[in-house]
Design a protein around this motif. Structure first.
Motif, mmCIF file in Angstrom:
data_model
loop_
_atom_site.group_PDB
_atom_site.id
_atom_site.type_symbol
_atom_site.label_atom_id
_atom_site.label_comp_id
_atom_site.label_asym_id
_atom_site.label_seq_id
_atom_site.Cartn_x
_atom_site.Cartn_y
_atom_site.Cartn_z
ATOM 1 N N ARG A 1 -26.859 -30.920 29.425
ATOM 2 C CA ARG A 1 -26.639 -29.470 29.389
ATOM 3 C C ARG A 1 -26.812 -28.938 27.969
ATOM 4 N N ILE A 2 -26.366 -29.684 26.964
ATOM 5 C CA ILE A 2 -26.561 -29.273 25.570
ATOM 6 C C ILE A 2 -28.053 -29.189 25.255
ATOM 7 N N ASP A 3 -28.843 -30.143 25.729
ATOM 8 C CA ASP A 3 -30.296 -30.094 25.525
ATOM 9 C C ASP A 3 -30.896 -28.834 26.150
ATOM 10 N N GLU A 4 -30.431 -28.489 27.345
ATOM 11 C CA GLU A 4 -30.920 -27.275 28.011
ATOM 12 C C GLU A 4 -30.537 -26.029 27.217
ATOM 13 N N ILE A 5 -29.304 -25.992 26.738
ATOM 14 C CA ILE A 5 -28.837 -24.851 25.943
ATOM 15 C C ILE A 5 -29.626 -24.748 24.649
ATOM 16 N N ASP A 6 -29.906 -25.883 24.004
ATOM 17 C CA ASP A 6 -30.710 -25.878 22.778
ATOM 18 C C ASP A 6 -32.085 -25.268 23.038
ATOM 19 N N ASN A 7 -32.700 -25.630 24.160
ATOM 20 C CA ASN A 7 -33.998 -25.041 24.516
ATOM 21 C C ASN A 7 -33.868 -23.533 24.696
ATOM 22 N N ASP A 8 -32.811 -23.126 25.384
ATOM 23 C CA ASP A 8 -32.577 -21.690 25.589
ATOM 24 C C ASP A 8 -32.377 -20.977 24.256
ATOM 25 N N LEU A 9 -31.612 -21.583 23.357
ATOM 26 C CA LEU A 9 -31.374 -20.976 22.041
ATOM 27 C C LEU A 9 -32.676 -20.782 21.267
ATOM 28 N N VAL A 10 -33.521 -21.795 21.278
ATOM 29 C CA VAL A 10 -34.798 -21.689 20.568
ATOM 30 C C VAL A 10 -35.650 -20.585 21.191
ATOM 31 N N ASN A 11 -35.667 -20.522 22.516
ATOM 32 C CA ASN A 11 -36.428 -19.459 23.182
ATOM 33 C C ASN A 11 -35.872 -18.079 22.844
ATOM 34 N N LEU A 12 -34.560 -17.945 22.802
ATOM 35 C CA LEU A 12 -33.945 -16.663 22.459
ATOM 36 C C LEU A 12 -34.206 -16.285 21.003
ATOM 37 N N ILE A 13 -34.169 -17.262 20.115
ATOM 38 C CA ILE A 13 -34.471 -16.993 18.699
ATOM 39 C C ILE A 13 -35.924 -16.552 18.558
ATOM 40 N N SER A 14 -36.812 -17.200 19.288
ATOM 41 C CA SER A 14 -38.218 -16.819 19.265
ATOM 42 C C SER A 14 -38.391 -15.391 19.777
ATOM 43 N N GLU A 15 -37.734 -15.065 20.870
ATOM 44 C CA GLU A 15 -37.812 -13.711 21.429
ATOM 45 C C GLU A 15 -37.237 -12.695 20.444
#
Length: 107
Positions: free
Chosen positions: A26-40
């Motif tokens: 779940r932490i790996d999934e959240i990390d991916n989401d964080l990177v996507n949100l930072i990119s956005e």
């Protein structure tokens, strides 16, 4: 929570391993989401800088930055997250955005 309480959380090693692996996944999934949100978030710099230029505004907007930091500080307190650390993260995100705005102006 002390060690005795922690030891009583799981019935066996397998259960603890399952929780560990699920939590890491779940932490790996959240990390991916964080990177996507930072990119956005960073990609919005183009819209922001073009609107600021059109409106004759300065690129650096201290009042907006202060507003964002106050909002995040309040959220940190509500979510019981270290305010100083979250403030540092927001500083980095703000720097990322300002750098992107400057980069776009130089193009």
């Amino acid at each position: 929570m002390d060690e005795k309480e922690i030891m009583g959380l799981y019935e066996n090693d397998e259960e603890a391993q399952d929780v560990l692996q699920a939590s890491r996944k779940r932490i790996d999934e959240i990390d991916n989401d964080l990177v996507n949100l930072i990119s956005e978030r960073t990609s919005l710099a183009k819209d922001i800088v073009s609107a600021k230029v059109y409106l004759g505004m300065e690129i650096y907007d201290k009042s907006r930055e202060d507003e964002v930091h106050a909002k995040v500080s309040k959220l940190a307190q509500e979510k019981n997250i270290d305010d100083d650390i979250l403030g540092d993260i927001m500083n980095m995100l703000t720097i990322l955005s300002k750098n992107k705005q400057r980069e776009l102006l130089e193009e």
